[in-house]
Scaffold this motif. Structure first.
Motif, PDB file in Angstrom:
ATOM      1  N   TYR A  82       0.856  -1.181   0.000  1.00 17.48           N
ATOM      2  CA  TYR A  82       0.000   0.000   0.000  1.00 17.48           C
ATOM      3  C   TYR A  82       0.899   1.240   0.000  1.00 17.48           C
ATOM      4  CZ  TYR A  82      -4.695  -1.899   0.953  1.00 17.48           C
ATOM      5  OH  TYR A  82      -5.915  -2.506   0.852  1.00 17.48           O
ATOM      6  N   PHE A  83       0.972   1.922  -1.126  1.00 17.84           N
ATOM      7  CA  PHE A  83       1.759   3.152  -1.211  1.00 17.84           C
ATOM      8  C   PHE A  83       0.901   4.348  -0.802  1.00 17.84           C
ATOM      9  CE2 PHE A  83       4.144   0.427  -4.090  1.00 17.84           C
ATOM     10  CZ  PHE A  83       5.453   0.764  -3.787  1.00 17.84           C
ATOM     11  N   LYS A  84       1.473   5.233  -0.027  1.00 16.60           N
ATOM     12  CA  LYS A  84       0.790   6.469   0.340  1.00 16.60           C
ATOM     13  C   LYS A  84       0.589   7.339  -0.902  1.00 16.60           C
ATOM     14  CE  LYS A  84       2.768   6.528   5.013  1.00 16.60           C
ATOM     15  NZ  LYS A  84       3.575   7.293   5.991  1.00 16.60           N
ATOM     16  N   PRO A  85      -0.324   8.322  -0.827  1.00 13.58           N
ATOM     17  CA  PRO A  85      -0.519   9.210  -1.981  1.00 13.58           C
ATOM     18  C   PRO A  85       0.805   9.787  -2.472  1.00 13.58           C
ATOM     19  CG  PRO A  85      -2.204   9.612  -0.338  1.00 13.58           C
ATOM     20  CD  PRO A  85      -1.234   8.650   0.290  1.00 13.58           C
ATOM     21  N   LEU A  86       1.048   9.668  -3.751  1.00  9.47           N
ATOM     22  CA  LEU A  86       2.287  10.069  -4.429  1.00  9.47           C
ATOM     23  C   LEU A  86       3.454   9.117  -4.172  1.00  9.47           C
ATOM     24  CD1 LEU A  86       2.628  13.984  -4.199  1.00  9.47           C
ATOM     25  CD2 LEU A  86       1.907  12.600  -6.141  1.00  9.47           C
ATOM     26  N   GLY A  87       3.332   8.239  -3.164  1.00  8.63           N
ATOM     27  CA  GLY A  87       4.473   7.441  -2.728  1.00  8.63           C
ATOM     28  C   GLY A  87       5.087   6.581  -3.812  1.00  8.63           C
ATOM     29  N   PRO A 144      14.487   9.654  -5.630  1.00  7.82           N
ATOM     30  CA  PRO A 144      13.734  10.781  -5.072  1.00  7.82           C
ATOM     31  C   PRO A 144      12.753  11.368  -6.085  1.00  7.82           C
ATOM     32  CG  PRO A 144      16.034  10.934  -4.460  1.00  7.82           C
ATOM     33  CD  PRO A 144      15.941   9.815  -5.468  1.00  7.82           C
ATOM     34  N   PHE A 145      11.545  11.601  -5.623  1.00  6.92           N
ATOM     35  CA  PHE A 145      10.502  12.188  -6.469  1.00  6.92           C
ATOM     36  C   PHE A 145       9.951  13.408  -5.743  1.00  6.92           C
ATOM     37  CE2 PHE A 145       5.961  12.787  -7.262  1.00  6.92           C
ATOM     38  CZ  PHE A 145       5.936  12.906  -8.644  1.00  6.92           C
ATOM     39  N   GLU A 146       9.858  14.498  -6.477  1.00  2.00           N
ATOM     40  CA  GLU A 146       9.329  15.725  -5.872  1.00  2.00           C
ATOM     41  C   GLU A 146       8.391  16.411  -6.848  1.00  2.00           C
ATOM     42  OE1 GLU A 146      10.856  19.763  -3.542  1.00  2.00           O
ATOM     43  OE2 GLU A 146      12.273  18.521  -4.654  1.00  2.00           O
ATOM     44  N   ASN A 147       7.198  16.714  -6.370  1.00  2.00           N
ATOM     45  CA  ASN A 147       6.250  17.505  -7.142  1.00  2.00           C
ATOM     46  C   ASN A 147       5.691  18.543  -6.175  1.00  2.00           C
ATOM     47  OD1 ASN A 147       3.607  18.382  -8.250  1.00  2.00           O
ATOM     48  ND2 ASN A 147       4.092  16.911  -9.876  1.00  2.00           N
ATOM     49  N   VAL A 148       6.239  19.726  -6.232  1.00  2.00           N
ATOM     50  CA  VAL A 148       5.910  20.770  -5.260  1.00  2.00           C
ATOM     51  C   VAL A 148       4.425  21.108  -5.289  1.00  2.00           C
ATOM     52  CG1 VAL A 148       6.337  23.166  -4.576  1.00  2.00           C
ATOM     53  CG2 VAL A 148       8.240  21.728  -5.335  1.00  2.00           C
TER      54      VAL A 148
END
Length: 274
Positions: A95-100, A156-160
């Motif tokens: 189960y991945f968290k939102p955006l995870g 690493p993933f980033e979406n501000v």
């Protein structure tokens, strides 16, 4: 059918993964059938020697000696789904968290999400590794192995923008915030927000908000099981609003839903067995 939930041990994974669960069903057990309901999580499953048949609102997974591994993704469903397990089942689910999940896949989530229960194979070694993990007999070893695998794929993933929007949405005082207000708060157009949601969450912002509100109502009820009647103050405008959303997301009124729901593993899993 037995289900056991495990929380990630690694501090990096804790940020992105809510939990893992191992589901097992021996051959002598009769089929297990239940309704599952829309979730904010992105769900990745791997099952040994099964084949899955899907229709519009039903998923049937059954033992299949000739099929070594099935790996699937659940990210884009917004109505109740009837799930049935037939025969021997050996399954592990993340189960991945939102955006995870976006920190563990090479492409946008939308690229993997075609269909209601799509095959999920993000890496050349994925199915082979999942087959190896499912062959382990010790549940603790399975969890250790799947943690190591996801860590090996971490990027690493980033979406501000999405991080800001999700922070606003999860704020209990903002659950009924309009998209117009959300657009103003973030300084980005509704079209841009919708595009980012579609690429990385595979839901519209309005669908996502509806599910947050629905899940908050369930948790509120579970937190106060002795309450006389339902409280409609849980982020719904009024009783008719709550009933309308519950019927859309579960097929039942709130009263019927709460009378039938089954919670497992300290309320982490909420299914309706039939």
């Amino acid at each position: 059918m037995t289900i056991k939930i495990y929380r990630p041990e690694n501090p990096i994974l804790k940020k992105y993964i809510e939990c893992f669960y191992i589901l097992e069903q021996p051959s002598e057990e009769s089929s297990a059938t239940y309704f599952t309901f829309p979730s904010i999580y992105t769900i990745v499953t791997a099952s040994e020697k099964t084949e899955t048949l899907t229709t519009k609102n039903k998923i049937t997974t059954r033992y299949c000696q000739s099929n070594p591994i099935e790996t699937n993704l659940v990210s884009d469903f917004n109505e109740p789904v009837l799930v049935s397990y037939e025969g021997v089942i050996n399954e592990i689910t993340t189960y991945f968290k939102p955006l995870g999940i976006n920190a563990f896949i090479p492409n946008n989530l939308r690229d993997y999400s075609e269909g209601s229960f799509p095959d999920f194979n993000p890496y050349e070694d994925y199915k082979e590794t999942m087959t190896s993990i499912l062959s382990l007999k010790d549940p603790a070893e399975k969890i250790k192995a799947i943690e190591l695998y996801w860590l090996s794929k971490f990027r690493p993933f980033e979406n501000v923008l999405l991080a800001e929007v999700l922070t606003e949405m999860f704020d209990a005082s903002n659950l009924n915030q309009s998209m117009t207000k959300l657009s103003y708060t973030t300084g980005r157009s509704r079209t841009t927000i919708n595009k980012h949601f579609d690429q990385h969450i595979c839901k519209t912002p309005s669908q996502f908000k509806k599910i947050i509100r629905f899940r908050a109502a369930i948790q509120s009820q579970l937190d106060d099981k002795n309450r006389a009647g339902l409280s409609y103050s849980v982020d719904y405008f009024d009783q008719s609003h709550m009933i309308r959303d519950f019927k859309k997301l579960t097929g039942f009124t709130p009263k019927v839903f709460f009378s039938k729901i089954t919670t497992l593993e300290k309320d982490l899993i909420k299914w309706m067995f039939i």
